[in-house]
Design a protein around this motif. Sequence first.
Motif, short mmCIF file in Angstrom:
data_model
loop_
_atom_site.label_atom_id
_atom_site.label_comp_id
_atom_site.label_asym_id
_atom_site.label_seq_id
_atom_site.Cartn_x
_atom_site.Cartn_y
_atom_site.Cartn_z
N TRP A 10 23.58 13.90 27.50
CA TRP A 10 22.53 13.10 26.91
C TRP A 10 22.10 12.08 27.94
O TRP A 10 22.57 10.94 27.94
CB TRP A 10 23.05 12.43 25.64
N TYR A 11 21.23 12.49 28.82
CA TYR A 11 20.68 11.62 29.86
C TYR A 11 19.41 12.28 30.38
O TYR A 11 19.08 13.42 30.05
CB TYR A 11 21.70 11.41 31.00
N TRP A 12 18.67 11.52 31.20
CA TRP A 12 17.44 12.02 31.81
C TRP A 12 17.63 12.14 33.32
O TRP A 12 18.36 11.36 33.92
CB TRP A 12 16.26 11.07 31.53
N SER A 13 16.98 13.10 33.91
CA SER A 13 16.92 13.20 35.36
C SER A 13 15.45 13.28 35.77
O SER A 13 14.63 13.85 35.04
CB SER A 13 17.69 14.41 35.87
N TYR A 14 15.15 12.70 36.92
CA TYR A 14 13.76 12.61 37.39
C TYR A 14 13.64 13.19 38.78
O TYR A 14 14.54 13.07 39.62
CB TYR A 14 13.30 11.14 37.39
N GLY B 207 21.35 15.81 19.27
CA GLY B 207 22.80 15.91 19.25
C GLY B 207 23.45 14.60 18.88
O GLY B 207 22.79 13.64 18.45
N THR B 208 24.75 14.53 19.06
CA THR B 208 25.51 13.37 18.60
C THR B 208 25.15 12.10 19.36
O THR B 208 25.16 11.02 18.79
CB THR B 208 27.02 13.64 18.74
N ASN B 209 24.85 12.22 20.64
CA ASN B 209 24.49 11.04 21.44
C ASN B 209 22.98 10.93 21.63
O ASN B 209 22.52 10.40 22.65
CB ASN B 209 25.18 11.10 22.81
N HIS B 210 22.24 11.40 20.65
CA HIS B 210 20.77 11.35 20.74
C HIS B 210 20.25 9.93 20.94
O HIS B 210 19.30 9.71 21.69
CB HIS B 210 20.18 11.97 19.47
N SER B 211 20.88 8.97 20.29
CA SER B 211 20.38 7.58 20.37
C SER B 211 20.90 6.84 21.58
O SER B 211 20.68 5.63 21.69
CB SER B 211 20.80 6.83 19.10
N PHE B 212 21.53 7.54 22.51
CA PHE B 212 22.09 6.88 23.69
C PHE B 212 21.53 7.47 24.99
O PHE B 212 22.24 7.57 25.98
CB PHE B 212 23.62 7.00 23.69
N MET B 213 20.27 7.86 24.97
CA MET B 213 19.61 8.29 26.20
C MET B 213 18.26 7.57 26.32
O MET B 213 17.20 8.16 26.12
CB MET B 213 19.46 9.81 26.27
N PRO B 214 18.32 6.28 26.66
CA PRO B 214 17.09 5.49 26.74
C PRO B 214 16.29 5.79 28.01
O PRO B 214 16.73 6.49 28.92
CB PRO B 214 17.61 4.05 26.76
N ILE B 215 15.08 5.25 28.03
CA ILE B 215 14.15 5.39 29.16
C ILE B 215 13.67 4.00 29.54
O ILE B 215 13.30 3.21 28.66
CB ILE B 215 12.95 6.28 28.78
#
Length: 226
Positions: free
Chosen positions: A104-108, A201-209
């Motif tokens: 649960w994270y973003w990559s750029y 998923g379970t950590n949906h609310s823990f991938m901010p931008i």
Amino acid sequence: MSTWMNFSTQDSMSPVMEQLILFHDHTMLILVMIMIIVSYIFITMMMNKFINRFLLENQIIELIWTISPTITLIFIGLPSLKLLYLMDEMYLPSLSIKSIGHQWYWSYELSDFNNIEFDSYMIPFDKMNNYSFRLLDVDNRLIMPFNSLIRMIITSSDVIHSWAIPSSGIKIDGTPGRLNQASLYMNQVGMFFGQCSEICGTNHSFMPIIIESISPKYFIKWVKNF
């Protein structure tokens, strides 16, 4: 940035969001007028005990309440179509940025430059500083130049995510195996916050931008020092 007592939209950071706010106010005004007229007619019919000759068996009033919804839909539909075309406009972007959603994270990836790829994780509680934003701050912020048309390319590597920045009026789904694109134009300097807006998923609310909008001159320096 919004607060817990904010019942309206966030302050806009892009021209598209400004138009969205104006369209929202325009539509709400029409809805309030409809509510007032319908309530007045309803109360009038109740007080007249259904014997009002103008409201019952009258061709003129039937013509009015047949034509008026058509005119109302035109007043709502034309600005809406204009906004749809503005949001899809993609003419000669200055920069292209690819955002990939993971659990649960973003990559750029900044495809216009060589070797500029990084992951963006939410900062955990035990590593936060006094000036960090709880549940919103990330270790690697997305740096963008302001007053530049940017093409955002959104996709996902596992499940459906959604890259959303409310203050810019952008919310694009990242679908595995597909590329979605959106235009982003920031007209001011600052930090702007968003989150994944798809239950992933379970950590949906823990991938901010976090988007950090800076001057193009400092953006070039950031690219050189990356």
